[in-house]
Design an enzyme around this catalytic site. Structure first.
Site, PDB file in Angstrom:
ATOM      1  N   HIS A  75       0.552  -1.564  -0.314  1.00 41.69           N
ATOM      2  CA  HIS A  75      -0.331  -0.383  -0.187  1.00 41.69           C
ATOM      3  C   HIS A  75       1.426   1.460  -0.111  1.00 41.69           C
ATOM      4  O   HIS A  75       1.725   1.131   1.010  1.00 41.69           O
ATOM      5  CB  HIS A  75      -0.671   0.146   1.304  1.00 41.69           C
ATOM      6  CG  HIS A  75      -1.813  -0.693   1.011  1.00 41.69           C
ATOM      7  ND1 HIS A  75      -3.531  -0.992   0.406  1.00 41.69           N
ATOM      8  CD2 HIS A  75      -1.968  -2.414   1.272  1.00 41.69           C
ATOM      9  CE1 HIS A  75      -4.401  -2.432   0.887  1.00 41.69           C
ATOM     10  NE2 HIS A  75      -3.169  -2.356   0.916  1.00 41.69           N
ATOM     11  N   TYR A 203      -9.796   5.812   6.223  1.00 43.04           N
ATOM     12  CA  TYR A 203      -9.813   5.315   8.101  1.00 43.04           C
ATOM     13  C   TYR A 203     -10.577   6.290   8.306  1.00 43.04           C
ATOM     14  O   TYR A 203     -10.653   8.004   7.315  1.00 43.04           O
ATOM     15  CB  TYR A 203      -8.632   6.514   8.754  1.00 43.04           C
ATOM     16  CG  TYR A 203      -7.555   5.657   9.092  1.00 43.04           C
ATOM     17  CD1 TYR A 203      -6.999   4.924  10.030  1.00 43.04           C
ATOM     18  CD2 TYR A 203      -6.571   4.637   7.801  1.00 43.04           C
ATOM     19  CE1 TYR A 203      -6.532   3.837  10.179  1.00 43.04           C
ATOM     20  CE2 TYR A 203      -5.881   4.151   8.328  1.00 43.04           C
ATOM     21  CZ  TYR A 203      -5.834   3.476   9.575  1.00 43.04           C
ATOM     22  OH  TYR A 203      -4.548   2.145   9.747  1.00 43.04           O
ATOM     23  N   PRO A 295      -4.837   0.166  18.082  1.00 45.43           N
ATOM     24  CA  PRO A 295      -4.746  -0.988  17.300  1.00 45.43           C
ATOM     25  C   PRO A 295      -4.272   0.897  15.488  1.00 45.43           C
ATOM     26  O   PRO A 295      -4.161   0.797  14.817  1.00 45.43           O
ATOM     27  CB  PRO A 295      -5.823  -0.949  17.089  1.00 45.43           C
ATOM     28  CG  PRO A 295      -6.902  -0.901  17.736  1.00 45.43           C
ATOM     29  CD  PRO A 295      -5.875  -0.342  18.490  1.00 45.43           C
ATOM     30  N   LYS A 299       1.078  -0.006  14.933  1.00 45.34           N
ATOM     31  CA  LYS A 299       2.082  -0.151  15.382  1.00 45.34           C
ATOM     32  C   LYS A 299       2.391  -1.595  15.907  1.00 45.34           C
ATOM     33  O   LYS A 299       3.211  -1.899  16.285  1.00 45.34           O
ATOM     34  CB  LYS A 299       2.819   0.598  15.953  1.00 45.34           C
ATOM     35  CG  LYS A 299       2.228   2.195  15.927  1.00 45.34           C
ATOM     36  CD  LYS A 299       3.783   1.506  14.251  1.00 45.34           C
ATOM     37  CE  LYS A 299       3.673   3.514  13.333  1.00 45.34           C
ATOM     38  NZ  LYS A 299       4.206   2.519  12.380  1.00 45.34           N
ATOM     39  N   TYR A 387       3.899   5.957   9.787  1.00 46.71           N
ATOM     40  CA  TYR A 387       3.324   5.514   9.967  1.00 46.71           C
ATOM     41  C   TYR A 387       3.879   4.250   9.248  1.00 46.71           C
ATOM     42  O   TYR A 387       3.400   3.196   9.621  1.00 46.71           O
ATOM     43  CB  TYR A 387       1.971   5.759   9.263  1.00 46.71           C
ATOM     44  CG  TYR A 387       0.649   4.670   8.626  1.00 46.71           C
ATOM     45  CD1 TYR A 387      -0.158   4.772   9.366  1.00 46.71           C
ATOM     46  CD2 TYR A 387       1.400   3.499   7.731  1.00 46.71           C
ATOM     47  CE1 TYR A 387      -1.256   3.887   9.182  1.00 46.71           C
ATOM     48  CE2 TYR A 387      -0.093   2.748   8.267  1.00 46.71           C
ATOM     49  CZ  TYR A 387      -0.642   2.931   8.409  1.00 46.71           C
ATOM     50  OH  TYR A 387      -2.994   2.054   8.526  1.00 46.71           O
TER      51      TYR A 387
END
Length: 394
Positions: A75, A203, A295, A299, A387
């Site tokens: 991704h 998200y 979550p 991580k 990220y």
């Protein structure tokens, strides 16, 4: 009583314990992995699976990426949704790196297969496991399965047995400082037999609560809904779940998640947790035994891999160079990374979830934060850098 000896005794056959055993093997250091659960349980337990760029590098450098390279879903960024409008955060453009979706159970399967192929000593269904003489100089681990006792003497013990494991509780009361935050919501998560209908994770901030669209493979999607911590999963029929997902994930351009049979559903609480230090005597804590992150920032497994990488390098320096400096620095080195991951996970969580806020102040603050992140290259770069994973090899 059966007796064994090894250099490092590892409690827990999750990603942390198995990866540590493999890395130690590459350094020529012997280990025994002890797991209370069955091999099938470890291999089949479905958990999150977003791998940082740094974790993928670690797996490749350790010779564990054959199936990951073939089946992992790369991704290049994520989408953040506000008021039904998606905003793309391109990791590749902002950092030159990306993340890979590859389920934790797949990583565990790869590690177990490799350890057995390398004649590794993995012991499942060990029964009751207890730690003794952890102050040193030669601690031991005892197992008791239906009255059959085993004793393993070792130089060091690695506690990789998760938040509810026995390793952390073997440390005397008062020797560890606990930092903890519990969040006033949870995630209702499902696995659905539905092919992914978009390329990136979404998200979504919504007035009814946060929602996340992700995937596990080319035929399985993973979706989450913000819910109450005491949510009764039995009150959520499949129809109710899909209806709520359509509401929260629906976009103004008409996109909706592909639907299919729900294979699994569960409610997961949200907490931040860290203990300091990560060492007591000859016992070193790693992974969920030492820290838990919400979550939202993806991580958990990545932090576990960083822990055991640093621990394997420290043990290599001990045995190969007769130097204990890295062992003494293990806790502080890990904690520097852990707290940065905690900050990022807390930030993502506080930005995206709806809080009970009678004044409306937090909601307005969230909307301003989301607007800033989705319109400022500097803010988006900060998100992307965290990220994809902060540098591991420092």
């Amino acid at each position: 009583m059966a007796r064994s000896e090894t250099q490092v005794g590892i409690v827990g056959a999750g990603p942390a314990g198995l990866m540590l055993s493999h890395l130690l093997h590459l350094h020529g250091i012997s280990s025994i992995v002890l797991e209370a659960r069955s091999r099938a349980y470890c291999e089949e337990r479905v958990r999150a699976g977003v791998l940082e760029h740094t974790s993928v590098e670690l797996l490749r450098n350790a010779g564990l990426s054959e199936r990951l390279n073939r089946e992992g879903l790369q991704h290049h960024g994520i989408d953040i949704g506000v008021d039904g409008i998606r905003h793309n955060i391109s990791f590749l453009e902002l950092t030159g790196k990306c993340v890979t979706v590859y389920g934790q159970q797949e990583v565990v399967n790869d590690l177990i297969a490799r350890r057995f192929a390398d004649n590794g000593d993995l012991r499942f269904e060990c029964g009751d496991v207890t730690l003794h003489d952890i102050e040193g100089p030669q601690p031991l681990i005892r197992t008791n399965k239906n009255g059959n006792f085993d004793e393993i003497r070792c130089d060091y013990i690695a506690g990789c047995d998760g938040f509810h494991g026995i390793s952390r509780f073997a440390v005397p009361a008062g020797a560890l400082t606990v930092y903890e935050r519990n969040y006033p919501f949870a995630w209702l998560g499902i696995l659905a037999e539905a092919s992914p209908s978009r390329d990136e994770l979404l998200y979504m901030h919504h007035d009814r609560g946060f929602a996340l669209y992700s995937m596990r493979s080319t035929r399985i999607t993973r979706l989450y809904l913000q819910c109450a911590p005491n949510e009764n999963i039995d009150s959520w029929s499949d129809d109710r779940i899909w209806n709520e997902l359509r509401i929260r994930l629906g976009c103004t351009d008409g996109w909706l998640p592909a639907e299919g049979p729900i294979l699994q559903k569960s409610v997961t609480g949200m907490r931040s947790f860290v203990v300091e230090p990560l060492q007591y005597g000859c016992l070193f804590l790693a992974g969920d035994a030492a820290h838990i992150v919400p979550p939202t920032g993806a991580k958990g497994m990545n932090l576990a891999f960083a822990d055991v990488y640093y621990l394997s390098e420290a043990l290599d320096a001990h045995y190969r160079q007769n130097s204990d400096e890295q062992l003494r620095q293990y806790s502080s080195k890990c904690l520097a990374r852990i707290w940065k991951a905690q900050r990022f996970s807390w930030w993502m969580t506080s930005m995206l979830h709806r809080f009970h806020d009678e004044s409306g102040f937090d909601h307005k603050r969230q909307l301003a934060e989301l607007s800033y992140v989705t319109t400022s290259r500097a803010a988006a770069t900060s998100l992307a850098e965290n990220y994809v994973g902060l540098p591991l090899y420092t």
